[in-house]
Scaffold this motif. Structure first.
Motif, short mmCIF file in Angstrom:
data_model
loop_
_atom_site.label_atom_id
_atom_site.label_comp_id
_atom_site.label_asym_id
_atom_site.label_seq_id
_atom_site.Cartn_x
_atom_site.Cartn_y
_atom_site.Cartn_z
N LEU A 102 53.91 68.75 36.16
CA LEU A 102 54.00 69.11 34.74
C LEU A 102 54.02 70.62 34.57
O LEU A 102 53.23 71.32 35.21
CB LEU A 102 52.78 68.57 33.96
CG LEU A 102 52.61 67.06 33.89
CD1 LEU A 102 51.28 66.73 33.20
CD2 LEU A 102 53.77 66.42 33.15
N LYS B 270 42.37 72.35 35.31
CA LYS B 270 42.88 72.14 36.67
C LYS B 270 43.30 73.45 37.33
O LYS B 270 43.08 73.68 38.51
CB LYS B 270 44.13 71.26 36.60
CG LYS B 270 43.95 69.83 36.89
CD LYS B 270 45.32 69.19 37.01
CE LYS B 270 45.17 67.73 37.38
NZ LYS B 270 46.50 67.11 37.50
N GLU C 210 50.79 71.37 31.32
CA GLU C 210 49.64 70.60 31.82
C GLU C 210 48.59 70.46 30.70
O GLU C 210 48.08 71.48 30.22
CB GLU C 210 49.06 71.34 33.03
CG GLU C 210 47.73 70.86 33.52
CD GLU C 210 47.76 69.42 33.99
OE1 GLU C 210 48.49 69.12 34.94
OE2 GLU C 210 47.05 68.59 33.39
N SER D 143 53.12 71.35 40.78
CA SER D 143 52.68 70.48 39.68
C SER D 143 53.85 69.63 39.18
O SER D 143 54.99 70.09 39.15
CB SER D 143 52.15 71.36 38.54
OG SER D 143 51.84 70.56 37.43
#
Ligand SMILES: O=P(O)(O)O[C@H]1O[C@H](CO)[C@@H](O)[C@H]1O
Ligand SMILES: O=c1cc[nH]c(=O)[nH]1
Length: 240
Positions: free
Chosen positions: A159, A167, A162, A157
């Motif tokens: 981030l 997700k 998130e 990811s």
């Protein structure tokens, strides 16, 4: 001499362990390398060390957090002659049968991050580990007495925080074992620069189904998990 790893070719071994955290890099050198290792980088606190493991040359280099930082390090390691990168990181666990301190071996690392896709210039890329290293890691796992090991796809990811928590539930439903922030970049740079690559990670927290449900590992369990991962980390890195 590269801009961020202020070293010359020959200062790093061809095989390099790649943790995100400089404290972990120093711990690995001090705990698992043979006596006599030397520091080869300190720029920006991105500590790097070169020595030997059971007599075989081995380096450990901090990558920092996230693909943009790690991508600089992986590229400069290639410039300095690295041939094999083994990430020894941490990750958030997604799988139901997983516990904190378990080890994850990443077959693939889906790039939920712009940087690996920007570098490869292919939106559909599937960043993939070097299969011979996966095989060797799996073999060493069966031989040893380490805790639980999970082998399969993970997510890289862009981030840590998130905002679209759903997700993670979707990645989990799609069979992904864990989330972290550097493996996809390592697999892409490895493919582009002719370096073998494998990501190993200790599960440092279990990702809950909702934002705020995540449970973090204790310092004691983290040390135990990293030590378990390192039962195979150095051996895979110097194998062959
Ligand atoms: O523990 P490291 O190796 O840094 O790995 C994980 O930890 C950091 C986030 O806390 C990210 O770098 C992520 O990939
Ligand atoms: O990227 C990471 C690393 C550890 N734990 C997480 O939840 N994410």
């Amino acid at each position: 001499m590269p801009i961020h790893l202020r070293a010359e070719p020959g200062d790093y071994a061809p095989n390099v362990l790649c943790p995100g955290d400089p404290v972990r890099a120093q711990y690995i050198a001090e705990t698992f390398f043979d006596p006599g290792f030397k520091q080869v980088n300190e720029v920006r606190g991105m500590l790097g060390f070169t020595g030997t493991f059971e007599g075989k040359p081995l380096s450990v280099q901090t990558t920092g957090m996230g693909a943009p930082s790690a991508g600089i390090v992986f590229d400069e390691l290639a410039q300095l002659g690295a041939k094999r990168l083994v990430r020894v990181g941490t990750c958030g666990g997604l799988a139901d049968d997983m516990s904190m301190g378990d080890t994850v071996i990443a077959l693939t690392a889906a790039a939920d991050d712009h940087a690996p896709r920007q570098l490869s210039q292919m939106d559909g890329i599937v960043p993939t580990a070097t299969f011979s290293l996966v095989e060797e890691a799996a073999r060493l796992t069966r031989e040893g007495s380490m805790g639980k090991v999970h082998i399969g796809p993970i997510v890289t990811s862009g981030l840590f925080y998130e905002p679209n928590w759903e997700k993670f539930n979707t990645w989990k439903a799609l069979g992904h074992l864990a989330v972290e922030m550097e493996a996809a970049m390592m697999y892409v740079v490895g493919a582009m620069k002719g370096m073998e690559a494998l990501a190993l990670m200790t599960v440092s927290d279990m990702i809950g189904e909702g934002d705020g449900d995540t449970v973090r590992i204790s310092d004691e369990d983290m040390k135990r998990g990293v030590d378990q991962m390192m039962e195979i980390g150095c051996r895979v890195a110097v194998s062959g």
